[in-house]
Design an enzyme around this catalytic site. Structure first.
Site, PDB file in Angstrom:
ATOM      1  N   ARG A 238       0.842  -1.189   0.000  1.00  0.00           N
ATOM      2  CA  ARG A 238       0.000   0.000   0.000  1.00  0.00           C
ATOM      3  C   ARG A 238       0.882   1.245   0.000  1.00  0.00           C
ATOM      4  O   ARG A 238       1.916   1.293   0.681  1.00  0.00           O
ATOM      5  CB  ARG A 238      -0.911   0.038   1.232  1.00  0.00           C
ATOM      6  CG  ARG A 238      -2.142  -0.841   1.137  1.00  0.00           C
ATOM      7  CD  ARG A 238      -3.141  -0.336   0.097  1.00  0.00           C
ATOM      8  NE  ARG A 238      -4.353  -1.158   0.014  1.00  0.00           N
ATOM      9  CZ  ARG A 238      -4.511  -2.197  -0.790  1.00  0.00           C
ATOM     10  NH1 ARG A 238      -3.535  -2.578  -1.592  1.00  0.00           N
ATOM     11  NH2 ARG A 238      -5.660  -2.866  -0.798  1.00  0.00           N
ATOM     12  N   GLU A 267      -3.701   7.836  -5.190  1.00  0.00           N
ATOM     13  CA  GLU A 267      -3.892   7.125  -6.467  1.00  0.00           C
ATOM     14  C   GLU A 267      -5.172   7.587  -7.155  1.00  0.00           C
ATOM     15  O   GLU A 267      -6.224   7.567  -6.512  1.00  0.00           O
ATOM     16  CB  GLU A 267      -3.962   5.620  -6.212  1.00  0.00           C
ATOM     17  CG  GLU A 267      -2.670   5.064  -5.640  1.00  0.00           C
ATOM     18  CD  GLU A 267      -2.784   3.586  -5.257  1.00  0.00           C
ATOM     19  OE1 GLU A 267      -3.849   2.978  -5.456  1.00  0.00           O
ATOM     20  OE2 GLU A 267      -1.796   3.062  -4.736  1.00  0.00           O
ATOM     21  N   HIS A 295      -1.136   0.544  -9.594  1.00  0.00           N
ATOM     22  CA  HIS A 295      -1.832  -0.388  -8.682  1.00  0.00           C
ATOM     23  C   HIS A 295      -2.390  -1.560  -9.502  1.00  0.00           C
ATOM     24  O   HIS A 295      -3.585  -1.871  -9.464  1.00  0.00           O
ATOM     25  CB  HIS A 295      -2.958   0.305  -7.902  1.00  0.00           C
ATOM     26  CG  HIS A 295      -3.365  -0.441  -6.668  1.00  0.00           C
ATOM     27  ND1 HIS A 295      -3.655   0.178  -5.469  1.00  0.00           N
ATOM     28  CD2 HIS A 295      -3.509  -1.778  -6.435  1.00  0.00           C
ATOM     29  CE1 HIS A 295      -3.987  -0.735  -4.566  1.00  0.00           C
ATOM     30  NE2 HIS A 295      -3.901  -1.941  -5.132  1.00  0.00           N
TER      31      HIS A 295
HETATM   32  P1  NAI Z   1      -1.838 -11.495   4.492  1.00  0.00           P
HETATM   33  O1  NAI Z   1      -2.785 -11.029   5.556  1.00  0.00           O
HETATM   34  O2  NAI Z   1      -1.865 -12.923   4.078  1.00  0.00           O
HETATM   35  O3  NAI Z   1      -0.332 -11.139   4.903  1.00  0.00           O
HETATM   36  C1  NAI Z   1       0.068  -9.968   5.529  1.00  0.00           C
HETATM   37  C2  NAI Z   1       1.204 -10.308   6.469  1.00  0.00           C
HETATM   38  O4  NAI Z   1       1.727  -9.080   6.985  1.00  0.00           O
HETATM   39  C3  NAI Z   1       0.775 -11.145   7.670  1.00  0.00           C
HETATM   40  O5  NAI Z   1       1.599 -12.299   7.799  1.00  0.00           O
HETATM   41  C4  NAI Z   1       0.947 -10.207   8.848  1.00  0.00           C
HETATM   42  O6  NAI Z   1       1.323 -10.876  10.043  1.00  0.00           O
HETATM   43  C5  NAI Z   1       2.037  -9.284   8.354  1.00  0.00           C
HETATM   44  N1  NAI Z   1       2.108  -8.005   9.074  1.00  0.00           N
HETATM   45  C6  NAI Z   1       1.121  -7.300   9.657  1.00  0.00           C
HETATM   46  N2  NAI Z   1       1.629  -6.198  10.245  1.00  0.00           N
HETATM   47  C7  NAI Z   1       2.960  -6.211  10.012  1.00  0.00           C
HETATM   48  C8  NAI Z   1       4.024  -5.348  10.371  1.00  0.00           C
HETATM   49  N3  NAI Z   1       3.814  -4.257  11.118  1.00  0.00           N
HETATM   50  N4  NAI Z   1       5.260  -5.654   9.967  1.00  0.00           N
HETATM   51  C9  NAI Z   1       5.508  -6.769   9.232  1.00  0.00           C
HETATM   52  N5  NAI Z   1       4.543  -7.638   8.885  1.00  0.00           N
HETATM   53  C10 NAI Z   1       3.282  -7.356   9.264  1.00  0.00           C
HETATM   54  O7  NAI Z   1      -2.126 -10.537   3.252  1.00  0.00           O
HETATM   55  P2  NAI Z   1      -1.706 -10.765   1.725  1.00  0.00           P
HETATM   56  O8  NAI Z   1      -2.810 -11.420   0.985  1.00  0.00           O
HETATM   57  O9  NAI Z   1      -0.349 -11.363   1.679  1.00  0.00           O
HETATM   58  O10 NAI Z   1      -1.665  -9.244   1.220  1.00  0.00           O
HETATM   59  C11 NAI Z   1      -0.731  -8.328   1.772  1.00  0.00           C
HETATM   60  C12 NAI Z   1      -1.076  -6.919   1.324  1.00  0.00           C
HETATM   61  O11 NAI Z   1      -0.842  -6.782  -0.075  1.00  0.00           O
HETATM   62  C13 NAI Z   1      -2.559  -6.550   1.483  1.00  0.00           C
HETATM   63  O12 NAI Z   1      -2.845  -6.097   2.799  1.00  0.00           O
HETATM   64  C14 NAI Z   1      -2.748  -5.460   0.457  1.00  0.00           C
HETATM   65  O13 NAI Z   1      -2.604  -4.190   1.060  1.00  0.00           O
HETATM   66  C15 NAI Z   1      -1.634  -5.704  -0.540  1.00  0.00           C
HETATM   67  N6  NAI Z   1      -2.170  -6.064  -1.867  1.00  0.00           N
HETATM   68  C16 NAI Z   1      -1.825  -5.282  -2.941  1.00  0.00           C
HETATM   69  C17 NAI Z   1      -2.294  -5.584  -4.202  1.00  0.00           C
HETATM   70  C18 NAI Z   1      -1.902  -4.780  -5.396  1.00  0.00           C
HETATM   71  O14 NAI Z   1      -2.529  -4.905  -6.461  1.00  0.00           O
HETATM   72  N7  NAI Z   1      -0.858  -3.992  -5.330  1.00  0.00           N
HETATM   73  C19 NAI Z   1      -3.245  -6.699  -4.411  1.00  0.00           C
HETATM   74  C20 NAI Z   1      -3.476  -7.507  -3.239  1.00  0.00           C
HETATM   75  C21 NAI Z   1      -2.969  -7.164  -2.004  1.00  0.00           C
END
Ligand code: NAI
Length: 344
Positions: A238, A267, A295
């Protein structure tokens, strides 16, 4: 059953949503601001499917007098006030499993593009196919084997990126304070308890954490200064996680080597934003060091179909069968207020 899509990002009708939920009447709007939609429309909805550009804050949640569910068309749900929804009895679900592969591939593609010099070669050959026929001018080219690919947030996407990075010969490290050290999905990688310690070791830093109060501005001036000289920052998570002004300054000062940003604090961005302005007319110190994408990391025609189908399906499962899927505000409800038959 009425399902509101306030900020539809498909040009045609809700054909995919109807394939998943034929009984529903879909109310399609293409607004950016909730105020562009009449209160009566919000009030009629039994469920809302929302993209990331529209905010469902406390004021919008208050308009949802009938709705039982909000589904995020996507994985990140930082644009939704989970507590305000829970207070009104509205379950919030995301669609976590539609584009994990695409985002991980995008992070790796950005890494490879910069480490293989593609932005430089593309630009030089477009400008001058004869004089630009030079391989030694790309600033970030380096052999990958033995470099450290460091992941912030080893969740679904982080792990998919880790597996890919390893296949390219990287040593993979991660920082994720919410993941148990003995989690079988993490034990294969080098764990850091301290983000700054990891930044000091990393050749690539790839962000895969959610946007939260804690991660907002995580990669600011201080963190960027702790990165290794010449290292690359990749952000497919993000925009607000990275201070793009500080990043630009760090690249100009010759510290951070380069960056690939799929997401930006605003964005689409303001064309006069210093980083965006520099990207459009790159000064010599920025050439070949910055990649932007709109994005788009989540996107492929296949992931887009899956996302739309699964979002509607998730709403349908709850409205028709009282079956919850991927509920992300479950913990904010009183015990027993939501069904405990969560399915995935
Ligand atoms: P997820 O929930 O499976 O993984 C997120 C991980 O980040 C978790 O393991 C969590 O423990 C960890 N986390 C939380 N706070 C943290 C911190 N302060 N420091 C380090 N790690 C921390 O989510 P997923 O599916 O892997 O997606 C991750 C992010 O990717 C989403 O939240 C979204 O914002 C972003 N995303 C971006 C997309 C794009 O098109 N650019 C598309 C899909 C997701």
């Amino acid at each position: 059953m009425r399902v509101l899509i306030p900020d539809a990002q498909f040009p045609s009708g809700p054909d995919i949503e109807l394939a998943a939920l034929p009984e529903a009447e879909f109310m399609i709007h293409r607004a950016k601001d909730p105020l562009q939609i009449p209160d009566g429309v919000w009030a009629k909805a039994d469920a809302v499917l929302v993209n990331h550009e529209m905010t469902i804050d406390r004021a919008v949640a208050a308009k949802l007098v009938r709705a039982r569910m909000v589904v995020r068309f996507g994985a990140g749900f930082d644009n939704i006030d989970l507590a305000a929804c829970a207070e009104r009895g509205i379950a919030v679900s995301n669609v976590p499993d539609y584009g994990t592969e695409e985002v991980a591939n995008h992070a790796i593609a950005c890494t490879l593009a910069l480490r293989r010099g593609l932005p430089t070669y593309t630009e030089m050959l477009a400008l001058d196919p004869v004089g630009g026929w030079r391989w030694e001018v790309a600033p970030l080219v380096k052999r990958l084997t033995g470099q450290t690919f460091a992941i912030v947030g080893l969740g679904r996407i982080g792990r998919a990126a880790a597996a890919r990075a390893r296949a390219f010969g990287f040593n993979v490290a991660y920082y994720d304070p919410y993941l148990r050290a003995d989690d079988p999905r993490a034990v294969a990688y080098l764990r850091f308890e301290d983000l700054y310690a990891m930044l000091g070791e990393a050749d690539i830093v790839s962000l895969h954490c959610p946007l939260t109060r804690e991660t907002h501005g995580l990669m600011g001036e201080g963190a960027l200064a702790r990165m290794k000289k010449g290292a690359i920052l990749v952000n497919t998570a993000r925009g607000p996680i990275v201070d793009t002004g500080a990043l630009l300054k760090s690249i100009e000062q010759g510290h951070v080597g380069g960056a690939a940003l799929d997401v930006l604090p605003k964005e689409p961005p303001d064309p006069d934003d210093p980083l965006v302005a520099a990207y459009r007319v790159p000064p010599s110190w920025l050439a070949g060091r910055l990649i932007l994408s709109p994005h788009a990391a989540f996107y492929s025609p296949e992931s887009w179909y899956d996302l739309r189908f699964k979002a509607a399906e998730t709403a349908g499962l709850f409205l028709k069968e009282n079956r919850l899927r991927n509920c992300v505000n479950y913990h904010l409800f009183q015990a027993g207020a939501l069904p405990d038959n969560e399915i995935t």
